[in-house]
Write an enzyme that holds these catalytic residues in place. Structure first.
Site, PDB file in Angstrom:
ATOM      1  N   ASP A 130       0.864  -1.180   0.000  1.00 33.62           N
ATOM      2  CA  ASP A 130       0.000   0.000   0.000  1.00 33.62           C
ATOM      3  C   ASP A 130       0.901   1.231   0.000  1.00 33.62           C
ATOM      4  OD1 ASP A 130      -1.848   2.016   0.481  1.00 33.62           O
ATOM      5  OD2 ASP A 130      -2.918   0.909   2.042  1.00 33.62           O
ATOM      6  N   ILE A 131       0.795   2.043  -1.046  1.00 37.87           N
ATOM      7  CA  ILE A 131       1.624   3.242  -1.168  1.00 37.87           C
ATOM      8  C   ILE A 131       1.283   4.207  -0.037  1.00 37.87           C
ATOM      9  CG2 ILE A 131       2.200   5.238  -2.606  1.00 37.87           C
ATOM     10  CD1 ILE A 131       1.429   3.538  -5.044  1.00 37.87           C
ATOM     11  N   GLY A 141      -6.568   1.108  -5.907  1.00 38.03           N
ATOM     12  CA  GLY A 141      -6.052   2.410  -6.305  1.00 38.03           C
ATOM     13  C   GLY A 141      -4.571   2.576  -6.024  1.00 38.03           C
ATOM     14  N   ASP A 142      -4.168   2.369  -4.778  1.00 32.02           N
ATOM     15  CA  ASP A 142      -2.752   2.520  -4.418  1.00 32.02           C
ATOM     16  C   ASP A 142      -2.193   1.234  -3.801  1.00 32.02           C
ATOM     17  OD1 ASP A 142      -4.066   2.612  -1.975  1.00 32.02           O
ATOM     18  OD2 ASP A 142      -2.908   4.282  -1.184  1.00 32.02           O
ATOM     19  N   GLU A 143      -2.819   0.115  -4.119  1.00 32.49           N
ATOM     20  CA  GLU A 143      -2.371  -1.171  -3.585  1.00 32.49           C
ATOM     21  C   GLU A 143      -1.906  -2.099  -4.699  1.00 32.49           C
ATOM     22  OE1 GLU A 143      -4.982  -1.834   0.425  1.00 32.49           O
ATOM     23  OE2 GLU A 143      -5.867  -2.493  -1.464  1.00 32.49           O
TER      24      GLU A 143
END
Length: 182
Positions: free
Chosen positions: A65-66, A113-115
């Site tokens: 995760d970002i 989305g950001d994973e």
């Protein structure tokens, strides 16, 4: 007139061949787009569920995760956020490819989305920890060369099928990786 017919037939054959080549190109493009995320080029979550049966019974996953994407979007705009997502995907994909001599069947999936998800096929929890350590070293080397704004930071959770005592479904392994992230 008879000289004209063979040249017309030749033109028609060339047209049909070129049309077929173009259709094959379009089909390959559509297939690629159905399997890969348009922004990052890594596998899509939907495609992953189609190929999940190819994963061995012994596997590990790294759920990534970002960190800070919302702040980047808010401060610098969504194009900068997209760049962070693309850079992270590229970093992960390059890492997985660099491991290819030992780990040919591993792959990266854009999970959300950001994973991202790195699937380590045929890998126990012990092996997953080794790969995770190499990934963190890879990220550290990448970030060492970058200004603060361009550094990639993320949280990561590791889980393995050999740790799950229930039915050992993929969802159980993923849930454990999600819990390990925080």
């Amino acid at each position: 007139m008879t000289d004209f017919l063979p040249s017309l037939a030749s033109i028609l054959i060339i047209f049909l061949v070129l049309t077929n080549i173009f259709l094959i190109y379009l089909l390959k493009k559509l297939l690629f787009e159905s399997e890969h995320d348009f922004l990052t080029g890594v596998y899509r979550r939907e495609y992953f569920y189609k190929i999940i049966s190819r994963i061995s019974n012994d596997y590990s996953v790294l759920l990534i995760d970002i960190n800070g994407l919302k702040q980047v979007n808010d401060k610098y705009g969504h194009l900068a956020g997209d760049k962070l997502i693309m850079d992270t995907a590229s970093l992960l994909q390059n890492f997985v490819r660099s491991q290819s001599k030992e780990r040919k069947s591993d792959f990266v999936v854009r999970w959300g989305g950001d994973e991202f998800l790195i699937v380590l096929n045929g890998c126990s929890n012990h092996g997953g920890k080794l790969v995770l350590n190499r990934l963190l070293e890879h990220v550290e080397k990448y970030n060492h060369k970058k200004p603060e704004l361009k550094k990639i930071k993320f949280s990561v959770g590791l889980s393995s099928s050999d740790l799950i005592t229930t039915e050992n479904t993929f969802e159980d392994v993923l849930q454990k990786a999600d819990e390990e992230m925080y």
